[in-house]
Design a protein around this motif. Sequence first.
Motif, PDB file in Angstrom:
ATOM      1  N   PRO A 214      57.547  37.509  56.143  1.00 20.42           N
ATOM      2  CA  PRO A 214      57.874  36.361  56.633  1.00 20.42           C
ATOM      3  C   PRO A 214      56.554  35.354  56.983  1.00 20.42           C
ATOM      4  N   GLY A 215      56.733  33.920  56.710  1.00 19.90           N
ATOM      5  CA  GLY A 215      55.672  33.207  56.816  1.00 19.90           C
ATOM      6  C   GLY A 215      54.585  33.065  55.638  1.00 19.90           C
ATOM      7  N   ASP A 216      55.126  33.836  54.539  1.00 17.64           N
ATOM      8  CA  ASP A 216      54.309  33.647  53.404  1.00 17.64           C
ATOM      9  C   ASP A 216      54.989  32.683  52.496  1.00 17.64           C
ATOM     10  N   THR A 217      54.582  31.443  52.716  1.00 16.55           N
ATOM     11  CA  THR A 217      55.281  30.473  52.103  1.00 16.55           C
ATOM     12  C   THR A 217      54.441  29.598  51.300  1.00 16.55           C
ATOM     13  N   ASP A 218      53.036  29.677  51.159  1.00 15.11           N
ATOM     14  CA  ASP A 218      52.232  28.923  50.288  1.00 15.11           C
ATOM     15  C   ASP A 218      52.269  29.417  48.952  1.00 15.11           C
ATOM     16  N   LEU A 219      52.459  28.830  47.956  1.00  9.24           N
ATOM     17  CA  LEU A 219      52.499  29.476  46.600  1.00  9.24           C
ATOM     18  C   LEU A 219      51.178  29.602  46.112  1.00  9.24           C
ATOM     19  N   ASP A 220      50.119  28.669  46.508  1.00  6.25           N
ATOM     20  CA  ASP A 220      48.914  28.713  46.167  1.00  6.25           C
ATOM     21  C   ASP A 220      48.006  30.102  46.800  1.00  6.25           C
ATOM     22  N   ALA A 221      48.584  30.404  47.907  1.00  3.08           N
ATOM     23  CA  ALA A 221      47.788  31.464  48.463  1.00  3.08           C
ATOM     24  C   ALA A 221      48.570  32.396  49.367  1.00  3.08           C
ATOM     25  N   PRO A 222      49.225  33.264  48.734  1.00  6.26           N
ATOM     26  CA  PRO A 222      50.338  34.322  49.031  1.00  6.26           C
ATOM     27  C   PRO A 222      49.345  35.153  50.053  1.00  6.26           C
TER      28      PRO A 222
ATOM     29  N   VAL B 250      52.065  41.525  46.885  1.00  7.62           N
ATOM     30  CA  VAL B 250      51.860  40.274  45.763  1.00  7.62           C
ATOM     31  C   VAL B 250      50.108  39.975  45.590  1.00  7.62           C
ATOM     32  N   VAL B 251      49.550  40.055  46.724  1.00  5.27           N
ATOM     33  CA  VAL B 251      48.224  39.810  46.408  1.00  5.27           C
ATOM     34  C   VAL B 251      47.410  41.026  45.692  1.00  5.27           C
ATOM     35  N   ASN B 252      47.898  42.314  45.873  1.00  6.68           N
ATOM     36  CA  ASN B 252      47.399  43.298  45.234  1.00  6.68           C
ATOM     37  C   ASN B 252      47.558  43.338  43.687  1.00  6.68           C
ATOM     38  N   LEU B 253      48.913  42.823  43.274  1.00  9.32           N
ATOM     39  CA  LEU B 253      49.291  42.773  41.836  1.00  9.32           C
ATOM     40  C   LEU B 253      48.647  41.744  41.276  1.00  9.32           C
ATOM     41  N   ILE B 254      48.510  40.512  41.977  1.00  9.92           N
ATOM     42  CA  ILE B 254      47.505  39.607  41.230  1.00  9.92           C
ATOM     43  C   ILE B 254      46.154  40.186  40.866  1.00  9.92           C
TER      44      ILE B 254
ATOM     45  N   PRO C 144      54.671  33.607  42.927  1.00  7.83           N
ATOM     46  CA  PRO C 144      53.508  33.389  43.343  1.00  7.83           C
ATOM     47  C   PRO C 144      52.394  34.392  42.230  1.00  7.83           C
ATOM     48  N   VAL C 145      53.059  35.284  41.854  1.00  3.62           N
ATOM     49  CA  VAL C 145      52.394  36.230  40.895  1.00  3.62           C
ATOM     50  C   VAL C 145      52.423  35.421  39.493  1.00  3.62           C
ATOM     51  N   ILE C 146      53.360  34.869  39.159  1.00  7.05           N
ATOM     52  CA  ILE C 146      53.169  33.916  37.980  1.00  7.05           C
ATOM     53  C   ILE C 146      52.322  32.917  37.979  1.00  7.05           C
ATOM     54  N   HIS C 147      52.393  32.067  39.148  1.00  7.35           N
ATOM     55  CA  HIS C 147      51.489  31.110  39.310  1.00  7.35           C
ATOM     56  C   HIS C 147      49.937  31.414  39.578  1.00  7.35           C
ATOM     57  N   ALA C 148      49.721  32.322  39.912  1.00  8.94           N
ATOM     58  CA  ALA C 148      48.311  32.984  40.060  1.00  8.94           C
ATOM     59  C   ALA C 148      47.601  33.224  38.705  1.00  8.94           C
TER      60      ALA C 148
END
Length: 367
Positions: A159-167, A172-176, A225-229
Amino acid sequence: MNLRAAAAALALALTTLHTTPVQAADDLPERVLVGYLHASFANGSGYVKMSDVPAEWDVINLAFGEPTSVTSGDIRFERCPAAECPGLESDADFAAAIRAKQAQGKKVLISIGGQNGQVQLTTAAARDTFVESVSAIIDRYGLDGLDIDFEGHSLHLDPGDTDLDAPTTPVVVNLIAALKSLKSRYGDGFVLTMAPETFFVQLGHQFYGPGPNGAADPRSASYLPVIHAVRDDLTLLHVQHYNSGPIMGLDGQYHTMGGHDFHVAMADMVLAGFPIMGDAGNVFPPLRQDQVAIGLPASVNAGNGFTTVAEVQKAFGCLATGDGCGTYRPRGVYPGLRGLMAWSINWDRHNAYEFSRSHRAYLDGLT
């Protein structure tokens, strides 16, 4: 303005500025066929030796590397047991066949996940273990890179993770971070591909994570967010245009798998970009044309949403040339559209090689 009206309005505003093909940075052919090889199981389709993979396939994804536990990050690749896969070659012959395919210009990747391989990198320790264990598989067989085929509950958005540029969601963060680390370790020649389901990508046109009131499925569009990053490092995105429910396209209409319009509408979204949750101020940017392929079942046995050869080629022609389109009209013409992915090489053989032979000839004939 409701969501459908907003989506339709934005669709009309989208232009064809992104229709000039960009030269791919990799050394794959201009048009590629990507196939999954059942390397760790038979799945009813029969075992195919690496040396017997037909020459039509440019990228061969070894299915699958799986974790020792959901959150361990420790990925293992175990070859199919001989009892399940009669005719299984030795590990030495398997490795030698990989080298022979590479000498012919083919790319061989380890695919992580699949239907049963849930991978949740919830911690930094799991992230680092993922990098080291995947590297060990790549190094053992001298592979060309990695395919991410996370399905099920591997990814979600908090919840609240809505910024495509900064997940901010840890998985998600760890996979990126893990993917960027692997790319850095192996350099420019590292091949990175992804095979998400439409639920994790195009559904983002309507839903992104749990949504503003927390009522939506938190997994919705969680690949975005993964694809984008990693878009600058991504070789191919081949979304699975199968095993999918109806998905809204850029025209504000729902499209159903199995026909050419579905493939055109789904591919158009990643080629033209699309508004997340219908918000014209929050858009997933388009990928390069050479990064996009269409994922398909190789036969009626391989998955829901099988599309005939004629319908697939009608869709590809519409996207790549602008000719022969059906009801859905793409936002642009995409002459650099890269190719097709199939689940799987094994099911293609089971179906007398209809997919690889028909589509290889078609792709080679495009100018």
